[in-house]
Design a protein around this motif. Structure first.
Motif, short mmCIF file in Angstrom:
data_model
loop_
_atom_site.label_atom_id
_atom_site.label_comp_id
_atom_site.label_asym_id
_atom_site.label_seq_id
_atom_site.Cartn_x
_atom_site.Cartn_y
_atom_site.Cartn_z
N LEU A 8 0.84 -1.20 0.00
CA LEU A 8 0.00 0.00 0.00
C LEU A 8 0.88 1.25 0.00
CD1 LEU A 8 -2.71 -1.01 2.63
CD2 LEU A 8 -3.11 -0.59 0.20
N THR A 9 0.41 2.26 -0.72
CA THR A 9 1.07 3.56 -0.69
C THR A 9 0.32 4.55 0.20
OG1 THR A 9 -0.14 4.47 -2.57
CG2 THR A 9 1.85 3.18 -3.05
N GLY A 10 -0.93 4.21 0.56
CA GLY A 10 -1.77 5.12 1.33
C GLY A 10 -2.63 6.01 0.46
N ALA A 11 -2.55 5.86 -0.86
CA ALA A 11 -3.37 6.69 -1.75
C ALA A 11 -4.85 6.43 -1.50
CB ALA A 11 -3.02 6.39 -3.21
N ALA A 12 -5.64 7.47 -1.65
CA ALA A 12 -7.08 7.35 -1.40
C ALA A 12 -7.70 6.29 -2.31
CB ALA A 12 -7.78 8.68 -1.62
N GLY A 13 -8.42 5.35 -1.69
CA GLY A 13 -9.12 4.32 -2.44
C GLY A 13 -8.42 2.99 -2.51
N GLU A 14 -7.17 2.90 -2.04
CA GLU A 14 -6.51 1.60 -1.97
C GLU A 14 -7.13 0.78 -0.84
OE1 GLU A 14 -1.92 2.37 -3.38
OE2 GLU A 14 -2.40 2.52 -1.26
N VAL A 15 -7.37 -0.50 -1.08
CA VAL A 15 -7.98 -1.37 -0.08
C VAL A 15 -7.28 -2.73 -0.09
CG1 VAL A 15 -10.14 -2.34 0.82
CG2 VAL A 15 -10.21 -0.27 -0.57
#
Length: 501
Positions: A70-77
């Motif tokens: 994960l990069t923490g970008a919005a919408g990653e799950v």
């Protein structure tokens, strides 16, 4: 529909969602304040939550972060299974920089990723107002589906518990998000409905049902006879070719003590064949969406009533079905609009401006509001200029335009201000009428806006037009949008109306 509730603990036994944001061990904040929940190899870090979760769950989440990439970008799950643990499943959700837009994107992604869950709990950070608003809207809008049959219906997430330290303090924020999302979903439902069901009479009946029993709301529906008696020539001309007669819906929200009166006008063509100037099939197949402006302004007015906004809102939805028949209006006809102005129409596919002209003239002469706004799926030129995700905004009033753009942006929608070029007014000249409604010259969206301006009278400097044909429909799923009707305009209008109280 998905149920969202605020809780202060404990987390549910089945699934717990923890937010993560960008920033690994080399980020300035992690160097300044070492955090044992951050894995040295991680490219994302856990967001501290308002309610303590104990040591085991955050520690385990930090341990698995490197493997998730994960990069923490919005919408990653990402989902992590915990056999024998409680909760049994751990979801890691990227929330980007943590502003409302990012949380809205995250909520929509979570609704899709966790669609097979029945209940999940998500822990929010301490400063949760923007997070909750965005998350709740994203969950409710991202989980939207329009179906006329239950056959093949997939499982759907039923309940989300949001873990916060003070549920009572955030109840109003959740109510605002819920009302906004629910009315946006209503606009989507109305727009998605096939036109085999959705004629002007049906649309008016849906408004009556939605407004029924709500204090402060007043409804009037004019049928063909009343429209003829009162001189709504544009609406009668456009609707004249259909077996389903036109309607004018007038929905009024009148809160006690309101000091500002806004009139919203929305184009309501329940199906557009193009009339005698018939459209080619590819351009006609989605014309059930040609009433998205009317759906948006009706839904926004219902939302204003639900939120008890202290501003009077009158919505006008001129509804007609533009069909081909022996009684359809013809290219070259001269139409007398409400109030007396006449227009020559040489293209019956430029019908939306004709019904809007009647409604605008009526608003100016009879309702005399402080501000006048119209929304319309008016021109394909909107998409040529701005693409699929921006509406075109026209207004002579800098403060009004800025206020609308700020509210639209804050709500997660998009618009761009376009010029009202006065030297193009000459294109509207007609030899046989006051105006030419469909001149052959270019600048189609600009010229259509200039035509509408001619019907705004002394409200010309307090009027704004939003050409929202392109963003009213999404061809794919992205962010909080799903394929189909978007309900564009409901969220932005509600944010803007809330600034006027």
């Amino acid at each position: 529909m998905l149920v969202i509730r605020l809780v202060s603990g404990p987390a549910g036994p089945d699934a717990l969602v923890l937010p993560v944001r960008p920033g690994g061990p080399d980020s300035p904040d992690s160097l300044a304040s070492p955090d044992p929940t951050v894995s040295p190899a991680s490219t994302a870090r856990l967001v501290p939550t308002a309610v303590p979760l104990g040591d085991d769950v955050p520690a385990e989440a930090a341990a698995v972060l490197p493997a998730t990439r994960l990069t923490g970008a919005a919408g990653e799950v990402r989902e992590h299974l915990r056999p024998g643990g409680s909760p049994a499943r751990l979801w890691l959700l990227g929330v980007g920089e943590g502003d409302e837009r990012d949380w809205r994107t995250a909520g929509a992604a979570l609704a899709r990723a966790a669609k097979d869950e029945t209940q999940i709990t998500i822990a929010l950070p301490g400063e949760a107002t923007a997070a909750l608003r965005g998350l709740a809207e994203g969950l409710l809008l991202g989980s939207y589906r329009f179906r006329l049959t239950e056959a093949g219906k997939r499982p759907a997430l039923a309940e989300v518990s949001v873990l916060v330290d003070d549920p009572d303090a955030l109840a109003g924020t959740l109510d605002a998000a819920r009302a906004t999302a629910e009315t946006t979903r209503l606009a989507r439902d109305l727009t998605n409905m096939p036109s085999s069901t959705k004629n002007p009479e049906w649309f008016a009946a849906q408004v009556a049902e939605a407004a029924s029993g709500r204090p402060g709301l007043h409804l009037r529906v004019r049928g063909p006879e009343e429209l003829a008696a009162e001189g709504f020539g544009g609406l009668l001309a456009v609707g004249g070719g259909s077996a389903s007669g036109p309607r004018l819906v007038e929905l009024d929200w009148r809160p006690d003590g309101a000091r500002t009166h806004v009139v919203l006008v929305g184009k309501g063509i329940t199906f557009d064949t193009g009339g005698i100037s018939i459209k080619p099939v590819p351009a006609m197949k989605l014309m059930r969406k040609d009433m998205a402006g009317a759906a948006a302004v009706i839904a926004a007015t219902l939302g204003a009533a639900e939120l008890r906004l202290p501003v009077r809102v009158t919505t006008l939805a001129p509804l007609a079905e533009n069909m081909v028949s022996g009684s359809a209006f013809r290219p070259g006809d001269v139409i007398r609009h409400y109030g007396g102005l006449t227009s020559e129409s040489t293209n019956s596919d430029a019908e939306g401006r004709l019904v809007l002209a009647d409604a605008l003239a009526y608003a100016v002469r009879e309702l005399k509001p402080d501000l006048l706004i119209d929304l319309a799926t008016l021109t394909g030129a909107n998409a040529v200029a701005l693409g699929k995700r921006h509406a075109a905004l026209y207004s002579e009033n800098d403060a009004l335009a800025a206020g609308l753009l700020d509210a639209i942006t804050a709500a997660g929608e998009r618009a761009w201000r376009m010029p009202l070029a006065d030297d193009y007014v000459e294109y509207l000249a007609s030899e046989i009428a006051d105006l030419h409604s469909s001149p052959a010259q270019g600048a189609g969206s600009v010229v259509a806006a200039l035509f509408l301006r001619e019907f705004t009278g002394d409200l010309r400097d307090r009027w704004a037009h939003l050409d929202m044909s392109a963003p009213s429909w999404s061809d794919d799923t992205h962010g909080e949008l799903v394929k189909g009707a978007t309900g564009w305009g409901v969220r932005g209008l509600l944010r803007w109306l809330a600034t006027l109280g």
